[in-house]
Design a protein around this motif. Structure first.
Motif, short mmCIF file in Angstrom:
data_model
loop_
_atom_site.label_atom_id
_atom_site.label_comp_id
_atom_site.label_asym_id
_atom_site.label_seq_id
_atom_site.Cartn_x
_atom_site.Cartn_y
_atom_site.Cartn_z
N ASP A 1 1.01 -1.21 -0.04
CA ASP A 1 -0.02 -0.10 -0.04
C ASP A 1 0.98 1.31 0.00
O ASP A 1 1.70 1.26 0.61
N GLN B 1 -0.06 2.25 10.28
CA GLN B 1 0.24 1.79 9.15
C GLN B 1 1.12 0.53 9.18
O GLN B 1 1.61 -0.14 8.30
N ASP C 1 1.86 -0.08 4.86
CA ASP C 1 1.89 1.10 3.93
C ASP C 1 3.32 1.55 3.81
O ASP C 1 3.88 1.82 4.66
#
Length: 319
Positions: A32, A41, A57
């Protein structure tokens, strides 16, 4: 797509964490890329005693991985944890309270975590920009005429923003945030003042700041006519004791009260051990099945703090 790799600084942090952890710690990366950074994240995943820091992420992989590793290092170095041993009997409410309590606890941790990241040059102007984008991806500007359901999230997010910048926002950012959040930003500044009233530099100082923050948060919720956390009762905060306190009888350091909430594991009546100094939940005892409560209380109060904590397998930190 190029493979994500840790830089040398973060690799060194990983080695330090591995030297303190009984299993193996590794870092894995997802794919991501949101274009902002937020502290949700990455997550820690346990598997057979080993631990993986999953960075989902990869907008700023070294920042995000180092942030999670530094949180882990605090725990490995004896900084106090919070646990949730009570239930309100309403699972959805429990989850909301736990999420808020974790945010408040993490804010105090971030004084240390983000401070270390800045020391190691893991935060630059680009990361700061991505962080502010993360704030605006989390909360919408206020309607200045009313408080809505997002006020709590705004308060938590903006207090963390102040911690991230060590209270030193640029005049442009202060102007923007003050315009967009005319109620939540001044309230966040108050909470930030509570966190930074004294240096957060030891396990004892961190515990003290978290307990004060629970109370200040509830004061703000009361002012806004929003539901309180009741963190002093609902959240168990790990004790930080001197060697002298270890040897004291339980009655000298704690008051044990019956709680209206239930023991989370056994769903029976629960007793809470409140620290006499600040009235913070330090441990939870399920009601005894056989013994009369007065016998149970006397036996518990007669033990030394060390004896009780060892019997309960309850971790604590020595000052």
């Amino acid at each position: 797509m190029t493979e994500t790799k840790l830089n040398q600084t973060v690799t060194d942090l990983l080695s330090t964490a591995n030297s303190l952890y009984p299993g193996n710690i590794s870092v894995s990366f997802g794919q991501d890329q949101s274009g902002y950074v937020r502290h949700d994240q990455a997550q820690q995943v346990m598997n057979d005693g080993d631990l993986t820091v999953q960075v989902n992420d990869v907008t700023a992989p070294n920042y995000t991985a180092s942030h999670e590793l530094l949180h882990l290092l605090l725990l490995l170095q004896g900084f106090p944890q919070i646990t949730f041993n009570l239930t309100t009997r309403d699972q959805q409410l429990d989850e909301q309270l736990m999420a808020i309590a974790m945010e408040l606890y993490d804010m105090v941790s971030h004084v240390l975590v983000v401070g270390k990241q800045r020391q190691h040059d893991l935060i630059d102007a680009n990361i700061e920009d991505l962080y502010v984008k993360g704030v605006y991806a989390t909360i919408d500007p206020e309607d200045p005429k009313k408080t809505d359901a997002m006020m709590t999230l705004r308060l938590l997010t903006l207090t963390d923003l102040l911690v991230f910048f060590d209270g030193e926002l640029t005049p442009e950012l202060i102007g923007r945030v003050a315009d967009d959040f005319p109620q939540a930003f001044p309230a966040a500044q108050k909470l930030y003042g509570v966190i930074t009233q004294k240096a957060v530099d030891t396990p004892f100082a961190m515990r003290r700041a978290v307990v004060k923050l629970f109370k200040a948060f509830d004061d703000q919720m009361t002012a806004w006519h929003l539901p309180m956390l009741h963190g002093t009762e609902f959240v168990t905060m790990q004790s930080v004791l001197s060697e002298r306190q270890e040897r004291l009888e339980v009655r000298q350091l704690f008051d044990i009260y019956h709680s209206d909430m239930l023991d989370k594991e056994k769903h029976t009546r629960a007793y809470i051990g409140l620290n006499k100094g600040d009235q913070q939940n330090a441990f939870v005892l399920p009601a005894p099945a056989q013994k009369k409560s007065d016998t149970f209380f006397k036996e518990t109060y007669d033990k030394t703090v060390k004896e009780l904590f060892q019997e309960m397998n309850l971790p604590y930190t020595l000052r």
